[in-house]
Design a protein around this motif. Structure first.
Motif, PDB file in Angstrom:
ATOM      1  N   ASN A 172      15.538   2.876   4.972  1.00 55.46           N
ATOM      2  CA  ASN A 172      14.202   2.398   4.624  1.00 55.46           C
ATOM      3  C   ASN A 172      13.159   3.410   5.094  1.00 55.46           C
ATOM      4  N   CYS A 173      12.426   3.973   4.156  1.00 53.09           N
ATOM      5  CA  CYS A 173      11.455   5.022   4.485  1.00 53.09           C
ATOM      6  C   CYS A 173      10.337   4.505   5.383  1.00 53.09           C
ATOM      7  N   ALA A 174      10.029   3.223   5.290  1.00 53.93           N
ATOM      8  CA  ALA A 174       8.966   2.669   6.127  1.00 53.93           C
ATOM      9  C   ALA A 174       9.327   2.777   7.602  1.00 53.93           C
ATOM     10  N   ILE A 175      10.596   2.567   7.944  1.00 54.39           N
ATOM     11  CA  ILE A 175      11.018   2.596   9.346  1.00 54.39           C
ATOM     12  C   ILE A 175      11.012   4.025   9.885  1.00 54.39           C
ATOM     13  N   LEU A 176      11.631   4.943   9.163  1.00 48.55           N
ATOM     14  CA  LEU A 176      11.636   6.345   9.598  1.00 48.55           C
ATOM     15  C   LEU A 176      10.224   6.913   9.603  1.00 48.55           C
ATOM     16  N   GLY A 177       9.421   6.490   8.626  1.00 48.66           N
ATOM     17  CA  GLY A 177       8.040   6.969   8.560  1.00 48.66           C
ATOM     18  C   GLY A 177       7.222   6.549   9.768  1.00 48.66           C
ATOM     19  N   ARG A 178       7.374   5.301  10.208  1.00 49.70           N
ATOM     20  CA  ARG A 178       6.632   4.841  11.384  1.00 49.70           C
ATOM     21  C   ARG A 178       7.131   5.528  12.646  1.00 49.70           C
TER      22      ARG A 178
ATOM     23  N   VAL B   1       0.830  -1.204   0.000  1.00 43.49           N
ATOM     24  CA  VAL B   1       0.000   0.000   0.000  1.00 43.49           C
ATOM     25  C   VAL B   1       0.867   1.257   0.000  1.00 43.49           C
ATOM     26  N   GLN B   2       1.778   1.351   0.973  1.00 36.75           N
ATOM     27  CA  GLN B   2       2.668   2.510   1.015  1.00 36.75           C
ATOM     28  C   GLN B   2       3.745   2.427  -0.064  1.00 36.75           C
ATOM     29  N   VAL B   3       4.015   1.230  -0.546  1.00 43.08           N
ATOM     30  CA  VAL B   3       5.042   0.968  -1.570  1.00 43.08           C
ATOM     31  C   VAL B   3       6.371   1.594  -1.144  1.00 43.08           C
ATOM     32  N   LEU B   4       6.810   1.241   0.053  1.00 37.73           N
ATOM     33  CA  LEU B   4       8.070   1.725   0.601  1.00 37.73           C
ATOM     34  C   LEU B   4       9.061   0.567   0.723  1.00 37.73           C
ATOM     35  N   GLY B   5      10.327   0.895   0.769  1.00 39.01           N
ATOM     36  CA  GLY B   5      11.358  -0.138   0.902  1.00 39.01           C
ATOM     37  C   GLY B   5      11.519  -1.006  -0.324  1.00 39.01           C
ATOM     38  N   LEU B   6      11.247  -0.446  -1.503  1.00 34.29           N
ATOM     39  CA  LEU B   6      11.282  -1.253  -2.722  1.00 34.29           C
ATOM     40  C   LEU B   6      12.688  -1.693  -3.111  1.00 34.29           C
TER      41      LEU B   6
ATOM     42  N   PHE C  81      15.952  10.318  15.535  1.00 36.50           N
ATOM     43  CA  PHE C  81      15.309   9.093  15.056  1.00 36.50           C
ATOM     44  C   PHE C  81      16.266   8.285  14.182  1.00 36.50           C
ATOM     45  N   VAL C  82      16.990   8.974  13.296  1.00 40.39           N
ATOM     46  CA  VAL C  82      17.933   8.286  12.415  1.00 40.39           C
ATOM     47  C   VAL C  82      19.034   7.607  13.219  1.00 40.39           C
ATOM     48  N   MET C  83      19.517   8.275  14.258  1.00 36.14           N
ATOM     49  CA  MET C  83      20.558   7.684  15.107  1.00 36.14           C
ATOM     50  C   MET C  83      20.038   6.436  15.817  1.00 36.14           C
ATOM     51  N   ILE C  84      18.812   6.475  16.275  1.00 34.24           N
ATOM     52  CA  ILE C  84      18.219   5.311  16.933  1.00 34.24           C
ATOM     53  C   ILE C  84      18.091   4.149  15.951  1.00 34.24           C
ATOM     54  N   ILE C  85      17.589   4.459  14.758  1.00 35.15           N
ATOM     55  CA  ILE C  85      17.433   3.409  13.744  1.00 35.15           C
ATOM     56  C   ILE C  85      18.779   2.823  13.362  1.00 35.15           C
ATOM     57  N   ALA C  86      19.772   3.676  13.188  1.00 32.19           N
ATOM     58  CA  ALA C  86      21.110   3.204  12.830  1.00 32.19           C
ATOM     59  C   ALA C  86      21.693   2.293  13.912  1.00 32.19           C
TER      60      ALA C  86
ATOM     61  N   ASP D  46       8.319   8.557  12.884  1.00 30.55           N
ATOM     62  CA  ASP D  46       7.855   9.942  12.895  1.00 30.55           C
ATOM     63  C   ASP D  46       6.336  10.036  12.978  1.00 30.55           C
ATOM     64  N   ALA D  47       5.637   9.188  12.220  1.00 28.41           N
ATOM     65  CA  ALA D  47       4.184   9.319  12.117  1.00 28.41           C
ATOM     66  C   ALA D  47       3.436   8.648  13.259  1.00 28.41           C
ATOM     67  N   PHE D  48       4.017   7.618  13.849  1.00 32.58           N
ATOM     68  CA  PHE D  48       3.265   6.872  14.870  1.00 32.58           C
ATOM     69  C   PHE D  48       3.982   6.806  16.217  1.00 32.58           C
ATOM     70  N   ALA D  49       5.224   6.274  16.223  1.00 35.44           N
ATOM     71  CA  ALA D  49       5.905   6.046  17.501  1.00 35.44           C
ATOM     72  C   ALA D  49       6.116   7.324  18.296  1.00 35.44           C
ATOM     73  N   SER D  50       6.388   8.433  17.613  1.00 36.17           N
ATOM     74  CA  SER D  50       6.639   9.696  18.311  1.00 36.17           C
ATOM     75  C   SER D  50       5.378  10.335  18.850  1.00 36.17           C
ATOM     76  N   ARG D  51       4.214   9.724  18.578  1.00 36.75           N
ATOM     77  CA  ARG D  51       2.941  10.300  19.003  1.00 36.75           C
ATOM     78  C   ARG D  51       2.111   9.348  19.867  1.00 36.75           C
ATOM     79  N   ASN D  52       2.661   8.167  20.164  1.00 39.49           N
ATOM     80  CA  ASN D  52       1.881   7.167  20.884  1.00 39.49           C
ATOM     81  C   ASN D  52       2.711   6.526  21.994  1.00 39.49           C
ATOM     82  N   PRO D  53       2.047   5.914  22.991  1.00 35.91           N
ATOM     83  CA  PRO D  53       2.756   5.274  24.103  1.00 35.91           C
ATOM     84  C   PRO D  53       3.543   4.043  23.645  1.00 35.91           C
TER      85      PRO D  53
END
Length: 238
Positions: free
Chosen positions: A110-116, A22-27, A74-79, A118-125
């Motif tokens: 991978n945009c899917a990881i950074l996207g989640r 659906v998001q067509v990320l990480g191709l 976020f990038v440092m955490i993912i790395a 920023d869009a979800f983890a940074s706004r939820n418990p």
């Protein structure tokens, strides 16, 4: 922003908002390493680990990070989690790590990881963030494995070849050969075959979604019709 329920998070990750279909990320890794099931499974598990870890970490620090350094943090955490996954693969599945090559460290991009993050983890418990990472990672893993199985079966006539690279000696005899003397189809092992396979999976999902929507609309029409009939009967009786 309304908080999603656990059921909605699971449905989004596995189907409704699948990062690959659906998001067509990480191709880039999706199309590059899915020539066999074992390659797809190895990359998928590494991505799942990184998604879960980064989502949890981002959620834990979400109230302590200044907005101006949010994305670099976020990038440092993912790395950091990608490095952990890379070291684990070097230690326990070194041959598979060599096959996957640059695509393991490229999980950082991978945009899917950074996207989640920023869009979800940074706004939820943390609990919901961890569940979201698990479901998004699992959804991505399932697509990787399905595409890998399709390409391996059509491309070289086998399934689960070289699974010992990931699971050890116990998986050495797992190779299935459904066809005798199968002539290899090089097209499916090359990037064009990967594009075609992913296109077929996306088309299949769209067909299923369309039929589900048609059934839903038909059920609504029946419900409205039944309600109208009850109103007419009630009116005539009165």
């Amino acid at each position: 922003m309304a908080t999603k329920t656990s059921r909605e998070i699971i449905r989004d990750g596995l189907w409704s908002n699948n990062p690959a279909l659906v998001q067509v990320l990480g191709l880039c890794p999706l199309l590059a390493v899915t020539s066999t099931v074992v390659n797809a499974l190895g990359l998928g598990l590494a991505t799942l680990l990184v998604l879960m870890g980064s989502n949890l970490a981002v959620s834990l620090i979400r109230n302590f990070v200044n907005e101006s350094v949010r994305l670099p943090a976020f990038v440092m955490i993912i790395a950091s989690f990608v490095t952990c996954a890379e070291l684990l693969m070097q230690a326990y599945t070194y041959e598979l790590y060599q096959i996957l090559g640059i695509f393991i460290p490229l999980i950082v991009t991978n945009c899917a990881i950074l996207g989640r993050a920023d869009a979800f983890a940074s706004r939820n418990p943390p609990g919901l963030a961890l569940l979201d990472g698990a479901m998004m990672g699992l959804g991505f893993l399932l697509v990787l494995v399905m595409l890998g199985a399709m390409r391996e079966l059509i491309g070289q006539g086998t399934l689960f070849a070289d699974m010992h690279l990931l699971l050890g000696p116990m998986a050495a005899e797992w190779t299935l050969r459904p066809f005798a003397d199968y002539p290899n189809m090089l097209f499916m092992m090359l990037p064009p075959g990967a594009f075609m396979g992913l296109g077929l999976l996306i088309a299949l999902k769209n067909v299923i979604d369309s039929r589900i929507e048609e059934k839903r609309k038909a059920a609504q029409v029946k419900t409205v019709s039944a309600g109208t009939k009850r109103v007419r009967v009630t009116g005539s009786l009165s």
